[in-house]
Design an enzyme around this catalytic site. Structure first.
Site, mmCIF file in Angstrom:
data_model
loop_
_atom_site.group_PDB
_atom_site.id
_atom_site.type_symbol
_atom_site.label_atom_id
_atom_site.label_comp_id
_atom_site.label_asym_id
_atom_site.label_seq_id
_atom_site.Cartn_x
_atom_site.Cartn_y
_atom_site.Cartn_z
ATOM 1 N N LYS A 1 -27.421 -4.843 21.677
ATOM 2 C CA LYS A 1 -27.428 -3.434 20.629
ATOM 3 C C LYS A 1 -26.317 -2.944 20.158
ATOM 4 C CE LYS A 1 -31.129 -2.997 23.720
ATOM 5 N NZ LYS A 1 -32.048 -2.266 24.512
ATOM 6 N N TYR B 1 -40.065 -2.257 19.053
ATOM 7 C CA TYR B 1 -40.803 -1.495 20.320
ATOM 8 C C TYR B 1 -42.037 -0.659 20.415
ATOM 9 C CZ TYR B 1 -35.535 -2.688 22.056
ATOM 10 O OH TYR B 1 -34.791 -2.724 22.681
ATOM 11 N N ASN C 1 -28.868 0.144 26.829
ATOM 12 C CA ASN C 1 -27.821 -0.710 27.636
ATOM 13 C C ASN C 1 -27.960 -2.075 27.366
ATOM 14 O OD1 ASN C 1 -30.284 -1.318 26.710
ATOM 15 N ND2 ASN C 1 -31.231 -1.533 28.935
ATOM 16 N N HIS D 1 -30.425 -6.840 25.066
ATOM 17 C CA HIS D 1 -32.740 -6.774 25.192
ATOM 18 C C HIS D 1 -32.801 -8.384 25.215
ATOM 19 C CE1 HIS D 1 -36.436 -6.610 24.728
ATOM 20 N NE2 HIS D 1 -36.921 -7.064 23.655
ATOM 21 N N GLU E 1 -41.733 -12.036 20.046
ATOM 22 C CA GLU E 1 -39.965 -10.829 18.770
ATOM 23 C C GLU E 1 -39.383 -12.150 18.489
ATOM 24 O OE1 GLU E 1 -39.965 -8.573 22.788
ATOM 25 O OE2 GLU E 1 -38.777 -9.999 22.870
HETATM 26 P P1 CMP Z 1 -35.162 -3.019 26.582
HETATM 27 O O1 CMP Z 1 -34.669 -4.533 27.008
HETATM 28 O O2 CMP Z 1 -34.334 -3.122 24.982
HETATM 29 O O3 CMP Z 1 -36.506 -2.760 26.215
HETATM 30 C C1 CMP Z 1 -37.249 -0.747 26.142
HETATM 31 C C2 CMP Z 1 -35.550 0.047 26.032
HETATM 32 O O4 CMP Z 1 -35.993 0.678 26.153
HETATM 33 C C3 CMP Z 1 -34.225 -0.805 26.512
HETATM 34 O O5 CMP Z 1 -34.114 -1.598 26.763
HETATM 35 C C4 CMP Z 1 -33.594 1.124 26.701
HETATM 36 O O6 CMP Z 1 -32.827 0.660 25.860
HETATM 37 C C5 CMP Z 1 -34.796 1.781 26.401
HETATM 38 N N1 CMP Z 1 -35.444 2.809 27.667
HETATM 39 C C6 CMP Z 1 -35.783 2.158 29.210
HETATM 40 N N2 CMP Z 1 -35.900 3.121 29.857
HETATM 41 C C7 CMP Z 1 -35.309 4.545 28.965
HETATM 42 C C8 CMP Z 1 -35.293 5.756 29.537
HETATM 43 N N3 CMP Z 1 -35.710 5.687 31.036
HETATM 44 N N4 CMP Z 1 -34.276 6.241 29.013
HETATM 45 C C9 CMP Z 1 -34.378 5.960 28.028
HETATM 46 N N5 CMP Z 1 -34.353 4.648 26.993
HETATM 47 C C10 CMP Z 1 -34.795 3.431 28.045
#
Ligand code: CMP
Length: 148
Positions: free
Chosen positions: A11, A51, A114, A117, A128
């Protein structure tokens, strides 16, 4: 255990910190092979589409903002049980819950930023991977490995 492919993204937070290589080391150390890779900056419609499953969640707008704030690296990882293995290497979505030594425990800033993905199931992996790569852009590596 079957050989699988899964879609992974590094990311914008990690790309911005110039740490792509450190993430790739984790994949390779876990026995996952990169069979396709591409750097790109997601457009807003692309991030919204990727998303879309989260479009009703309160964090959707902010997630789209974050995912379009800078380039991402998309890659296809291949290996035995690759979908589960990649998710194990990534750790829990929220870095506060991620096991020590996982990518998110070591590189994520918070639950949104985070680091990575990874596809969560075989059907989503197929969708995907197709989002980023055509079949021709995915390289067969098993034949080359047998010469090593
Ligand atoms: P990802 O695994 O890419 O899948 C969905 C994404 O949404 C996740 O990682 C985070 O980047 C984001 N995400 C999931 N839960 C939350 C949350 N509670 N608050 C903000 N972002 C979130």
């Amino acid at each position: 255990m079957a050989i699988e492919r899964t879609l992974s993204m590094v990311k914008p937070d990690v790309v911005g910190k110039n740490m792509i290589g450190k993430i790739y080391q984790r994949f390779e150390a876990a026995g996952l092979q990169i069979v396709a890779a591409r750097m790109m900056r997601l457009s807003r419609p692309e991030a919204e589409r990727f998303y879309a499953v989260h479009r009703h969640k309160p964090f959707y707008r902010s997630l789209v903002e974050f995912m379009t704030c800078g380039p991402i690296m998309a890659q296809v990882l291949e290996g035995e049980d690759a979908i589960r293995k990649n998710r194990e290497v990534m750790g829990a979505t929220n870095p506060d819950d991620a096991e020590p030594g996982t990518i998110r425990a070591d590189f994520a800033t918070n639950v949104e930023q985070n680091a990575v993905h990874g596809s969560d199931a075989p059907e989503t992996a197929v969708q995907e991977i197709a989002f980023f790569f055509s079949n021709e852009q995915i390289c067969e590596r098993r034949a080359a490995d047998s010469r090593a």
